[in-house]
Structure formats: structure tokens, C-alpha cells
Motif scaffolding. Structure first.
Motif, short mmCIF file in Angstrom:
data_model
loop_
_atom_site.label_atom_id
_atom_site.label_comp_id
_atom_site.label_asym_id
_atom_site.label_seq_id
_atom_site.Cartn_x
_atom_site.Cartn_y
_atom_site.Cartn_z
N GLY B 66 0.79 -1.23 0.00
CA GLY B 66 0.00 0.00 0.00
C GLY B 66 0.81 1.27 0.00
N SER B 67 2.03 1.20 -0.50
CA SER B 67 2.88 2.39 -0.62
C SER B 67 2.29 3.33 -1.67
CB SER B 67 4.27 1.92 -1.03
OG SER B 67 5.09 2.98 -1.37
N ASP B 68 2.57 4.63 -1.56
CA ASP B 68 2.14 5.58 -2.58
C ASP B 68 2.67 5.13 -3.94
OD1 ASP B 68 1.36 8.64 -3.19
OD2 ASP B 68 3.20 8.10 -4.26
N ALA B 69 1.80 5.23 -4.96
CA ALA B 69 2.15 4.64 -6.26
C ALA B 69 3.41 5.24 -6.89
CB ALA B 69 0.97 4.78 -7.22
N THR B 70 3.59 6.56 -6.76
CA THR B 70 4.80 7.13 -7.38
C THR B 70 6.05 6.76 -6.59
OG1 THR B 70 4.49 9.24 -6.26
CG2 THR B 70 3.62 9.08 -8.48
N VAL B 71 5.92 6.72 -5.28
CA VAL B 71 7.06 6.30 -4.46
C VAL B 71 7.41 4.85 -4.82
CG1 VAL B 71 7.85 5.84 -2.11
CG2 VAL B 71 6.46 7.86 -2.59
N ALA B 72 6.38 4.03 -4.99
CA ALA B 72 6.59 2.63 -5.35
C ALA B 72 7.30 2.52 -6.69
CB ALA B 72 5.25 1.89 -5.40
N ARG B 73 6.83 3.28 -7.68
CA ARG B 73 7.42 3.15 -9.02
C ARG B 73 8.88 3.54 -9.06
NH1 ARG B 73 2.65 5.27 -10.66
NH2 ARG B 73 3.52 7.23 -11.40
N LYS B 74 9.29 4.41 -8.14
CA LYS B 74 10.71 4.78 -8.10
C LYS B 74 11.57 3.58 -7.68
CE LYS B 74 10.29 9.71 -7.70
NZ LYS B 74 9.10 10.37 -7.15
N GLN B 75 10.93 2.57 -7.08
CA GLN B 75 11.69 1.39 -6.66
C GLN B 75 11.42 0.20 -7.58
OE1 GLN B 75 11.23 0.87 -2.32
NE2 GLN B 75 10.09 2.77 -2.47
N ILE B 76 10.77 0.50 -8.70
CA ILE B 76 10.47 -0.56 -9.66
C ILE B 76 11.17 -0.21 -10.96
CG2 ILE B 76 8.64 -1.71 -10.97
CD1 ILE B 76 6.71 -0.80 -8.72
N ALA B 138 17.21 -0.94 -22.38
CA ALA B 138 15.97 -0.89 -21.60
C ALA B 138 16.12 -1.70 -20.33
CB ALA B 138 14.80 -1.40 -22.43
N ILE B 139 16.85 -2.82 -20.42
CA ILE B 139 17.07 -3.64 -19.23
C ILE B 139 18.01 -2.93 -18.26
CG2 ILE B 139 18.08 -5.81 -18.43
CD1 ILE B 139 16.72 -7.01 -21.03
N ALA B 140 19.03 -2.27 -18.82
CA ALA B 140 19.92 -1.47 -17.97
C ALA B 140 19.12 -0.40 -17.24
CB ALA B 140 21.00 -0.82 -18.83
N ASN B 141 18.20 0.22 -17.98
CA ASN B 141 17.35 1.27 -17.42
C ASN B 141 16.52 0.71 -16.25
OD1 ASN B 141 16.38 4.09 -17.95
ND2 ASN B 141 14.42 3.01 -18.02
N ALA B 142 16.04 -0.53 -16.43
CA ALA B 142 15.22 -1.15 -15.39
C ALA B 142 16.05 -1.47 -14.14
CB ALA B 142 14.55 -2.41 -15.93
N LEU B 143 17.35 -1.70 -14.35
CA LEU B 143 18.21 -2.09 -13.22
C LEU B 143 18.75 -0.90 -12.44
CD1 LEU B 143 20.31 -4.91 -14.89
CD2 LEU B 143 18.67 -5.16 -13.03
N LEU B 144 18.51 0.30 -12.98
CA LEU B 144 19.07 1.51 -12.40
C LEU B 144 18.48 1.80 -11.02
CD1 LEU B 144 21.09 3.44 -13.71
CD2 LEU B 144 19.18 4.81 -14.49
N GLY B 145 19.34 2.21 -10.11
CA GLY B 145 18.87 2.67 -8.80
C GLY B 145 18.45 1.55 -7.86
N ASN B 146 19.11 0.39 -7.95
CA ASN B 146 18.81 -0.74 -7.06
C ASN B 146 17.32 -0.96 -6.82
OD1 ASN B 146 21.53 -1.37 -6.61
ND2 ASN B 146 21.65 0.34 -5.16
N PRO B 147 16.58 -1.35 -7.84
CA PRO B 147 15.14 -1.52 -7.67
C PRO B 147 14.82 -2.71 -6.77
CG PRO B 147 15.82 -2.39 -9.79
CD PRO B 147 17.04 -1.73 -9.19
N LYS B 148 13.66 -2.66 -6.15
CA LYS B 148 13.20 -3.81 -5.35
C LYS B 148 12.49 -4.80 -6.25
CE LYS B 148 12.84 -2.04 -0.80
NZ LYS B 148 12.39 -0.81 -0.23
N VAL B 149 11.88 -4.23 -7.30
CA VAL B 149 11.14 -5.06 -8.24
C VAL B 149 11.58 -4.69 -9.65
CG1 VAL B 149 8.85 -5.62 -9.14
CG2 VAL B 149 9.13 -5.12 -6.72
N VAL B 150 11.74 -5.69 -10.50
CA VAL B 150 11.97 -5.40 -11.91
C VAL B 150 10.83 -6.02 -12.69
CG1 VAL B 150 13.44 -5.92 -13.89
CG2 VAL B 150 14.47 -5.15 -11.77
#
Lengths: 274, 297
Positions: B66-76, B138-150
Motif C-alpha cells: 500500500g505504498s504511494d504509487a509514485t514512491v513505489a514506481r521509483k523502486q520498480i 531498456a534492461i539497464a534502465n530497469a536495473l538503475l537505482g537498485n530496484p526492489k522489483v523489476v
């Protein structure tokens, strides 16, 4: 980490990201460069009598219009024509996002839709301020050449009108791009509306209602803020004071239109699929 | 297990076409979750809703409880449909924009470019890249910023076999690093090799979801043969757990749940039937998938 607060990025942060998108973009430099060169060169040409006005040299309208008294209105008027280039730039920058689908990627990477929207508005605001600042610089250069510094600032309210006009044009261009999404058709529509449709509507409405209501149309209301200065001076001599709406009225109407663009665009972006 | 994403009753239609019908499932933390389905089954629509690119008609979803959606997306980290980048910018400049949007430092740009083998081309413009390179970026982009979810939509699109194997390796690496991977694909083989969990969609409906083992082992098949097929057939029908017996090409097939080979062998032996052939035919995802998607035809 649950229920973290969403702190929306500031306009400055948004603008700095918009700048990252633009600083290596050739079309951006070409179009702004064109505007930056054209405005002083054009005014230089006119001030040097490329365009002859009035009978002989008895009435030196040109040097009058480039003194500090009138320079803001004069350079502002020419800027009001050349803002078309920056409007096209605004369209291209916006439609690029759709073409590259980066409008989606920005959201996926963590912007809210509103952040994306405000980022573009921050850019439009910056472009309008830049246009105004540049008119100020060019105006000051001409003013110092054609009058003494003691005449500064003259009718500097025209600088404010230049800002309002720029914001109106760029905001309008942005909304067109937002709805049409493709650069070609957006630029086409922008030209068609600003050059043909609106001038016809203005004349038609004014004629039908026997009033100046037609002047309140989206772009016309700002054009009215910066009329062709030499013509105005001549008109002033020939017919005296006119009864048309005041500049303040046109400024207010322009601001209302800008607000309309903002809210229509916002409604569209928040409700639609990307 | 902690739930990283929960989806409840999501529905979405485009005009008269219903792309998603009341889809609900949960993605456990640390899983490699495959969203499967034929083309047009609603996979991309589902992922696009989860990333706020599309609006759902009804239902809801919650990231990280239930995290805020934009905060969540920054970790995805996400890749949806096609690699989306500014064509006139270099690979590096593009990643810098993403890093800024994610409000992360730019220090791991080199690391992710290295991971996808694009470090040498970091200053090349995106528009000069081949399809495979765009996909890698695009995959590099997804891996940027130590995401919790890819979240990856058809990540092997446009890649050659070596590239596909590489992506598979990267997904395993991400998973080992504790990243939850959600991946949509119609390539079953690819999913089967890496996924721990699956959800299977067909025409917008969720057919099944759960761990790969649960989904696959719900139905076992054992292939047996002996000299005397007829008595074998009669015998095995009495076995517990066997729900159905079929024959084909001289083999007898036992269908049922949790079939035990040793048990079957022993029971046959006790009845004086010697088995000449005994194979546990665990269904692969493809068989299961075909079966599921065809049953509801």
C-alpha cells in the motif's frame, strides 16, 4: 517503508530534468538560435530604413519607435510574430515524448502524471521568461542607440505583455500537441488556426456582433496587447483615442485562456490512457 | 512470504473488447513471477495498469503493501512493450534522465551499462542502436537505482539466442540479489527455465496462478508398459490416486495426483505383473498451458 509520503518534485527539479532532455537536442538549438538571430536582425533592418514608412523623412517614425519610450512595444510586436518558432519548438518537444513513448517511460520510472504535466509547464514558463528577457536585452540595445538612458524605462509594461503573449502562444501550442500527439498534424493545425481560422473568426464575430468580442479569441487577445506600433501611432494621430477594450482587459482575457489551457490539459492527462 | 504486489479484481476494456476481467493474484517477495498468455491475452494491459500508464476500469492493486504509487514506481525498474528512450540522446544521457526521475544518484549508470554489455557504447546515440542493443539498454534502465522489483514485458524480444540466454542469466542474478522479478512472456520455455511462480491469462481472464510446482504438479502422468497390457490396464484402475487410465502406442498412461513410481512398481510386482517401462511424465509448462488455454476454448 510502507505508506511513504509522496513528496512531489519541485518545479525546479522538474525543469532541470526537462533541460536534460533538451540540452543535447539539435532542433532546440537551431530553433532558439533562429529566434535569437532573427529578432535583432529584423529590428536592425527596420531601424535602418529597410522598410520605408511615411512620406519622406519629415516624420521620423522609425527613430521614435526605437527610443526607450516605444521600443518595448516595437520589439515586442516583432517578437509576437517570431514566437511562432518557439511555439513550434514547444509542439516538437511535446510530440517527441509521444513519438518516443517517453511520456510513458517517465511515468513508469516514477513521475506522477501531474509531474510530467507540470514539467512541461515549467518549461513553457521558462521559455516565456526567456523570450521576455531576450526582448528586454534587444530592446535595451536599440533603446540606448535611439534615445538617451534617461528615457528608460519608457512604456515597459509592454514587456509584461510580451511575457503574457509568449505564455499564451506556447501554452496553446502545448495543448494542441497534447491532443493531437503527432508533430506534423499539430504544427499544421497550429498554423491553420493562428494564421487563418482565428483571423477569419475575429473578423466574422466582430462584424456579426458589431463589437470587439472577436478580439477575445485565444491568440488574438494577446496579439491585441502588442499591436503594430507604427500603425498605432498613425492611428492615434488620425482618429484619436479608440473605444476598443483596454490592454488590461486583454491581459486578463489572455490569462484566463492560459488557465483554460492548463485545466483542459490537466483534465485530459489525468483521465486518459497513455 | 511477504507480498510485494497484490492485485484485486482488475478489469479493463477498450470499447467493446474486455482486455482484463476481474484479475486477482499476489506476487510474493523474492519470486520470479511469470505472467503468461498468448498474444492479446491482456499481459501488457495488466502491467501497464500496474505502472499507471493505463487506468483500470475497476479493481485495485497495491505495491509494497500500500505504498504511494509514485514512491513505489521509483523502486520498480520497468520495461513495457518497447524500449522507450530519447532517440537523439546517448545511452548515458538517457539513463541520467531516468536516474533523476527516480531521484537516485548517477553513480550506478556505469555498473548497469556494464551488466548489459553497453559500456563501450555509452556515448552513442540511442538512434544508432540495433534492436538488441535497445532492448539491453531498456534492461539497464530497469536495473538503475537498485530496484526492489523489476518488471519486464517480453524482455527477450529482438534478442538472438545468446542474448536470450544472457537475459535469463541476468534474471537469475537479479533474483539471487533479492530482487522480485515480474515478467510477461509468451515464450513458455523461457518462463519455465527461470520462473518460480506463474499466472496464466487468456482473453483477459486469469486461468491459474501460483508456484510453478503447484501449477504443474496438480496433474501427473505416468507411462508404463508390460508384456500383458490388458491385465496391466485392469490392475492399475484399482490403484489409489489414479483418476484415469488411457492407452496409446502400446503404453498405458496413469493420470492422477501425487503418483508414486515406487508404489506403482511394487503393487504391479505383487500382482505378478512385471513392468518393462516406467516413466514419470511430469507435464511441462507448455503442455499445461496448451491444456488450460484450450479447455476454455
Amino acid at each position: 517503508m510502507n505508506l511513504q509520503k509522496n513528496t512531489a518534485p519541485s518545479l525546479r527539479q522538474l525543469l532541470s530534468i526537462e533541460w536534460m532532455k533538451l540540452r543535447h537536442y539539435k532542433a532546440f538549438w537551431m530553433i532558439t538560435g533562429f529566434f535569437v538571430l532573427l529578432l535583432p536582425l529584423w529590428n536592425y533592418g527596420i531601424s535602418n530604413g529597410v522598410m520605408k514608412l511615411g512620406p519622406g523623412n519629415d516624420l521620423n517614425l522609425v527613430s521614435q519607435s526605437y527610443g526607450f519610450q516605444n521600443v518595448w512595444q516595437n520589439v515586442g510586436f516583432w517578437a509576437s510574430i517570431f514566437v511562432i518558432f518557439i511555439s513550434i519548438l514547444t509542439i516538437i518537444i511535446t510530440t517527441n515524448e509521444y513519438q518516443f513513448r517517453t511520456h510513458r517511460q517517465n511515468i513508469m520510472d516514477g513521475w506522477s502524471r501531474l509531474s510530467f504535466y507540470h514539467a512541461k509547464w515549467s518549461l513553457i514558463l521558462a521559455l516565456s521568461l526567456g523570450t521576455t528577457l531576450y526582448v528586454f536585452i534587444v530592446g535595451t540595445a536599440f533603446g540606448m542607440q535611439y534615445s538617451s538612458l534617461s528615457a528608460f524605462p519608457g512604456n515597459i509594461e509592454y514587456l509584461l505583455y510580451t511575457f503574457i503573449l509568449s505564455l499564451n502562444y506556447y501554452g496553446f501550442a502545448f495543448i494542441i500537441a497534447l491532443f493531437l500527439k503527432r508533430s506534423g498534424i499539430s504544427i499544421g493545425m497550429f498554423f491553420l488556426y493562428s494564421m487563418i481560422i482565428e483571423s477569419m473568426l475575429v473578423k466574422y464575430i466582430n462584424w456579426q456582433t458589431n463589437s470587439s468580442f472577436g478580439n477575445f479569441l485565444p491568440l488574438q487577445c494577446s496579439d491585441e496587447l502588442l499591436p503594430f506600433p507604427i500603425m498605432e501611432m498613425v492611428k492615434g494621430i488620425l482618429v484619436g483615442e479608440s473605444t476598443s477594450p483596454t490592454a488590461t482587459t486583454y491581459a486578463c482575457v489572455s490569462i484566463v485562456w492560459i488557465a483554460v489551457y492548463y485545466f483542459v490539459g490537466r483534465w485530459k492527462l489525468l483521465k486518459s490512457d497513455w | 512470504m511477504e507480498t510485494i504486489l497484490s492485485i484485486q479484481q482488475l478489469s479493463k476494456s477498450y470499447g467493446t473488447i474486455q482486455a482484463l476481467k476481474n484479475v486477482s493474484f499476489e506476487v510474493p517477495a523474492g519470486s520470479v513471477f511469470g505472467v503468461l498468455g498468448p498474444n492479446g491475452s491482456g499481459k501488457t494491459t495488466l502491467l501497464a495498469i500496474l505502472l499507471d500508464v493505463l487506468n483500470a476500469d475497476s479493481g485495485h492493486y497495491a505495491w509494497f503493501g500500500g505504498s504511494d504509487a509514485t514512491v513505489a514506481r521509483k523502486q520498480i525498474g520497468s520495461l513495457l512493450e518497447t524500449p522507450n528512450f530519447y532517440h537523439y540522446l546517448s545511452a548515458r544521457n538517457n539513463l541520467e534522465i531516468t536516474a533523476s526521475i527516480k531521484e537516485r544518484g548517477k553513480d550506478d549508470i556505469e555498473k548497469v551499462l556494464q551488466q548489459v554489455g553497453l559500456l563501450e557504447r555509452q556515448h552513442s546515440l540511442f538512434q544508432t542502436f540495433s534492436l538488441g542493443m535497445k532492448q539491453r539498454l531498456a534492461i539497464a534502465n530497469a536495473l538503475l537505482g537498485n530496484p526492489k522489483v523489476v518488471l519486464l514485458d517480453e524482455p527477450t524480444n529482438g534478442l538472438d539466442p545468446a542474448g536470450i540466454a544472457e537475459i535469463r542469466g541476468m534474471i537469475k542474478t537479479m533474483s539471487n540479489m533479492g530482487i522480485t522479478v515480474i515478467m510477461a512472456s509468451h515464450l513458455l520455455d523461457e518462463v519455465e527455465k527461470v520462473c518460480t511462480h506463474v499466472a496464466i491469462l487468456k482473453r483477459g481472464e486469469l486461468l491459474v496462478s501460483g508456484s510453478v510446482n503447484d501449477v504443474l504438479s496438480s496433474d501427473d502422468r505416468v507411462e508404463i508398459q508390460s508384456e500383458d497390457i490388458t491385465s496391466l490396464q485392469t490392475l492399475v484402475q484399482q490403484f489409489p490416486n489414479v483418476s484415469q487410465v488411457t492407452t496409446a502406442d502400446g503404453f498405458v498412461y496413469l493420470h492422477g495426483k501425487e503418483l508414486n513410481l515406487a508404489q506403482i512398481n511394487k503393487q504391479c510386482m505383487e500382482q505378478g505383473i512385471i513392468l518393462t517401462h516406467l516413466v514419470h511424465k511430469k507435464k511441462n509448462l507448455e503442455t499445461k498451458f496448451m491444456e488450460l488455454t484450450q479447455i476454455t476454448e
